[in-house]
Design an enzyme around this catalytic site. Sequence first.
Site, PDB file in Angstrom:
ATOM      1  CG  ASP A  52      -1.987  -1.061   1.157  1.00  0.00           C
ATOM      2  OD1 ASP A  52      -2.319  -1.500   0.038  1.00  0.00           O
ATOM      3  OD2 ASP A  52      -2.495  -1.464   2.222  1.00  0.00           O
ATOM      4  CE1 TYR A 109       3.996  -6.698   3.426  1.00  0.00           C
ATOM      5  CE2 TYR A 109       3.281  -8.984   3.315  1.00  0.00           C
ATOM      6  CZ  TYR A 109       3.379  -7.726   2.749  1.00  0.00           C
ATOM      7  OH  TYR A 109       2.855  -7.500   1.500  1.00  0.00           O
TER       8      TYR A 109
END
Length: 249
Positions: A52, A109
């Site tokens: 994002d 992540y």
Amino acid sequence: MSRYFLELSYKGTAYSGFQIQANAGSVQQEIEKAFAVFFRKEVLMTGASRTDTGVHARQNYFHFDFEDRMEVEVVYRLNAILPGDISIQGIYLVPEDAHCRFDAESREYRYYIYNRKDPFLADRAYFYPYPLDWEHLAAAAEKLKEFSDFTSFSKRNTQVKHFRCSIFESHWVREAGQSYYRIRANRFLRGMVRGLTGTMLLVGRGHISAEQFVQILEGKDASKVNFNVPAKGLFLERVRYPEHYGLGV
């Protein structure tokens, strides 16, 4: 035509995400522009993992098809064209049917936080100057591996067929000055890592109990999740592929 994987890293602060989009700058746009300048023709990229606006990556991939051989010096020359916040780490010849998105075995992540004001961390970690119960945080992270349905931790308006994810690793790493949450799974949903991190931080501060955290997981209700942690603390750390692809580690 030969198929190549392009490995890259980037600081996402200046971009509206990884994937190309209308009327907004993206990492893909900069990569395709650099290829067009150097090769004087359009080369279309397919991305491995969407990130994002404002999210960073230490490792992400594109794949593309190209009729000519990629020489070693191409990486250096393309990096000279790219802006300073994007770096190509390598270009690898792979099997002709390899797909950087669908063939990924796992993605990792990390979400970084820090508890003392530090100007050198301000744009790549979340300043969180509150006391945390690390035992509760560790227990919450471990609990996630018992679940496979993460409907609660997916933002709405997402085009996925299901909300199931297999989590292989999930834990908090505590370090002096800066700590992070590490998670590795076969796939992730939109907003999932930030939702998990933000909600676990509420557990760590005692705002919700471990039992309430489990209820959120089981309830499949995203309205109970705290997605409000900034993008700047989130890094796509690594994308893993079958060993025979011969990619950089």
